[in-house]
Scaffold this motif. Structure first.
Motif, PDB file in Angstrom:
ATOM      1  N   GLN A 112       0.824  -1.206   0.000  1.00 46.28           N
ATOM      2  CA  GLN A 112       0.000   0.000   0.000  1.00 46.28           C
ATOM      3  C   GLN A 112       0.858   1.255   0.000  1.00 46.28           C
ATOM      4  N   PHE A 113       2.023   1.203   0.683  1.00 47.91           N
ATOM      5  CA  PHE A 113       2.939   2.356   0.679  1.00 47.91           C
ATOM      6  C   PHE A 113       3.437   2.611  -0.736  1.00 47.91           C
ATOM      7  N   ARG A 114       3.879   1.554  -1.404  1.00 43.91           N
ATOM      8  CA  ARG A 114       4.362   1.705  -2.785  1.00 43.91           C
ATOM      9  C   ARG A 114       3.242   2.189  -3.698  1.00 43.91           C
ATOM     10  N   THR A 115       2.050   1.689  -3.475  1.00 50.79           N
ATOM     11  CA  THR A 115       0.905   2.126  -4.272  1.00 50.79           C
ATOM     12  C   THR A 115       0.653   3.617  -4.059  1.00 50.79           C
ATOM     13  N   GLU A 116       0.747   4.062  -2.821  1.00 43.13           N
ATOM     14  CA  GLU A 116       0.553   5.491  -2.498  1.00 43.13           C
ATOM     15  C   GLU A 116       1.626   6.343  -3.190  1.00 43.13           C
ATOM     16  N   VAL A 117       2.884   5.880  -3.159  1.00 39.41           N
ATOM     17  CA  VAL A 117       3.963   6.598  -3.845  1.00 39.41           C
ATOM     18  C   VAL A 117       3.657   6.684  -5.330  1.00 39.41           C
ATOM     19  N   HIS A 118       3.278   5.567  -5.931  1.00 38.65           N
ATOM     20  CA  HIS A 118       2.973   5.557  -7.369  1.00 38.65           C
ATOM     21  C   HIS A 118       1.807   6.474  -7.712  1.00 38.65           C
ATOM     22  N   GLN A 119       0.793   6.517  -6.844  1.00 38.74           N
ATOM     23  CA  GLN A 119      -0.346   7.400  -7.100  1.00 38.74           C
ATOM     24  C   GLN A 119       0.086   8.865  -7.080  1.00 38.74           C
ATOM     25  N   HIS A 120       0.926   9.228  -6.122  1.00 40.47           N
ATOM     26  CA  HIS A 120       1.437  10.606  -6.074  1.00 40.47           C
ATOM     27  C   HIS A 120       2.264  10.909  -7.323  1.00 40.47           C
ATOM     28  N   GLN A 121       3.100   9.965  -7.722  1.00 42.48           N
ATOM     29  CA  GLN A 121       3.936  10.174  -8.906  1.00 42.48           C
ATOM     30  C   GLN A 121       3.074  10.322 -10.161  1.00 42.48           C
ATOM     31  N   ARG A 122       2.040   9.504 -10.275  1.00 45.13           N
ATOM     32  CA  ARG A 122       1.139   9.608 -11.432  1.00 45.13           C
ATOM     33  C   ARG A 122       0.457  10.965 -11.473  1.00 45.13           C
ATOM     34  N   THR A 123      -0.009  11.432 -10.305  1.00 39.23           N
ATOM     35  CA  THR A 123      -0.663  12.735 -10.233  1.00 39.23           C
ATOM     36  C   THR A 123       0.295  13.840 -10.660  1.00 39.23           C
ATOM     37  N   GLN A 124       1.524  13.781 -10.152  1.00 42.22           N
ATOM     38  CA  GLN A 124       2.521  14.781 -10.523  1.00 42.22           C
ATOM     39  C   GLN A 124       2.791  14.728 -12.027  1.00 42.22           C
ATOM     40  N   PHE A 125       2.926  13.529 -12.548  1.00 46.01           N
ATOM     41  CA  PHE A 125       3.193  13.370 -13.977  1.00 46.01           C
ATOM     42  C   PHE A 125       2.033  13.912 -14.811  1.00 46.01           C
ATOM     43  N   GLU A 126       0.814  13.584 -14.415  1.00 49.81           N
ATOM     44  CA  GLU A 126      -0.355  14.055 -15.165  1.00 49.81           C
ATOM     45  C   GLU A 126      -0.456  15.575 -15.135  1.00 49.81           C
ATOM     46  N   ASP A 127      -0.173  16.184 -13.981  1.00 48.70           N
ATOM     47  CA  ASP A 127      -0.193  17.651 -13.882  1.00 48.70           C
ATOM     48  C   ASP A 127       0.849  18.265 -14.802  1.00 48.70           C
ATOM     49  N   THR A 128       2.045  17.696 -14.775  1.00 40.80           N
ATOM     50  CA  THR A 128       3.121  18.193 -15.638  1.00 40.80           C
ATOM     51  C   THR A 128       2.772  17.994 -17.102  1.00 40.80           C
ATOM     52  N   ALA A 129       2.220  16.833 -17.420  1.00 40.94           N
ATOM     53  CA  ALA A 129       1.843  16.552 -18.806  1.00 40.94           C
ATOM     54  C   ALA A 129       0.773  17.519 -19.296  1.00 40.94           C
ATOM     55  N   THR A 130      -0.176  17.868 -18.448  1.00 39.94           N
ATOM     56  CA  THR A 130      -1.228  18.818 -18.821  1.00 39.94           C
ATOM     57  C   THR A 130      -0.639  20.192 -19.126  1.00 39.94           C
ATOM     58  N   ARG A 131       0.257  20.655 -18.240  1.00 36.51           N
ATOM     59  CA  ARG A 131       0.885  21.959 -18.465  1.00 36.51           C
ATOM     60  C   ARG A 131       1.761  21.942 -19.719  1.00 36.51           C
ATOM     61  N   THR A 132       2.516  20.864 -19.893  1.00 33.94           N
ATOM     62  CA  THR A 132       3.390  20.738 -21.064  1.00 33.94           C
ATOM     63  C   THR A 132       2.579  20.678 -22.343  1.00 33.94           C
ATOM     64  N   HIS A 133       1.459  19.987 -22.296  1.00 33.66           N
ATOM     65  CA  HIS A 133       0.595  19.889 -23.477  1.00 33.66           C
ATOM     66  C   HIS A 133       0.093  21.272 -23.889  1.00 33.66           C
ATOM     67  N   ALA A 134      -0.298  22.075 -22.915  1.00 31.76           N
ATOM     68  CA  ALA A 134      -0.774  23.433 -23.228  1.00 31.76           C
ATOM     69  C   ALA A 134       0.343  24.264 -23.859  1.00 31.76           C
ATOM     70  N   LEU A 135       1.540  24.146 -23.307  1.00 33.83           N
ATOM     71  CA  LEU A 135       2.681  24.874 -23.880  1.00 33.83           C
ATOM     72  C   LEU A 135       3.022  24.352 -25.275  1.00 33.83           C
ATOM     73  N   ALA A 136       2.962  23.048 -25.438  1.00 33.83           N
ATOM     74  CA  ALA A 136       3.263  22.460 -26.740  1.00 33.83           C
ATOM     75  C   ALA A 136       2.244  22.916 -27.781  1.00 33.83           C
ATOM     76  N   HIS A 137       0.989  23.002 -27.390  1.00 29.33           N
ATOM     77  CA  HIS A 137      -0.056  23.442 -28.314  1.00 29.33           C
ATOM     78  C   HIS A 137       0.237  24.869 -28.795  1.00 29.33           C
ATOM     79  N   ALA A 138       0.584  25.743 -27.853  1.00 30.21           N
ATOM     80  CA  ALA A 138       0.914  27.124 -28.225  1.00 30.21           C
ATOM     81  C   ALA A 138       2.158  27.161 -29.109  1.00 30.21           C
TER      82      ALA A 138
END
Length: 149
Positions: free
Chosen positions: A55-81
């Protein structure tokens, strides 16, 4: 703990607030030493959570996924521009040919990276699914061993 060196099924399923905070810190890339200092835990405790607690590893992975998705969203907006800017450069007849060719090269390189990234994401998801399955099997073994004592 259920026996020496064993983690009970309850500990596997539910994290304490301190474990959740440690998982967030691990996902944020904080050093083991810093996590120990901030949370007042030993290195062996953190190591046990990281290596023996699914469960600890799962929690770490969930946080990492959230961080990655947030970064990907911001990067996608910049890439679009950026792609829109490159399109304007490419379409402008007054832009020198060498600049237009460079803009095309950048746009194509970006597209290639997107395709490669998509492939890596699919591979990572398949590996994570396999890891989850192996960890579930391991939890079942730990549970079975705990009940046999």
């Amino acid at each position: 703990m259920a026996g020496r060196g064993r983690i009970s099924l309850e500990a596997i399923k539910k994290l304490t607030p301190k474990q959740r905070e440690a998982a967030r810190m691990v996902a944020d890339g904080m050093s083991t030493k810093k996590i120990q200092e901030v949370l007042g835990i030993s290195g062996s405790t953190l190591l046990a959570w990281r290596t023996r607690c699914h469960q600890f590893r799962t929690e770490v992975h969930q946080h990492q996924r959230t961080q990655f998705e947030d970064t990907a969203t911001r990067t996608h907006a910049l890439a679009h521009a950026s792609v829109n800017c490159l399109a304007r450069i490419i379409d402008d007849d007054e832009t020198p040919p060498n600049v237009r060719v460079n803009a095309c090269s950048v746009a194509l390189a970006h597209q290639l990276r997107l395709l490669e990234h998509g492939l890596r994401v699919r591979q990572a998801e398949a590996l994570e699914a396999r890891l989850d399955e192996l960890e579930r099997r391991q939890s079942n073994i730990v549970e079975t061993e705990a009940h046999s004592y």
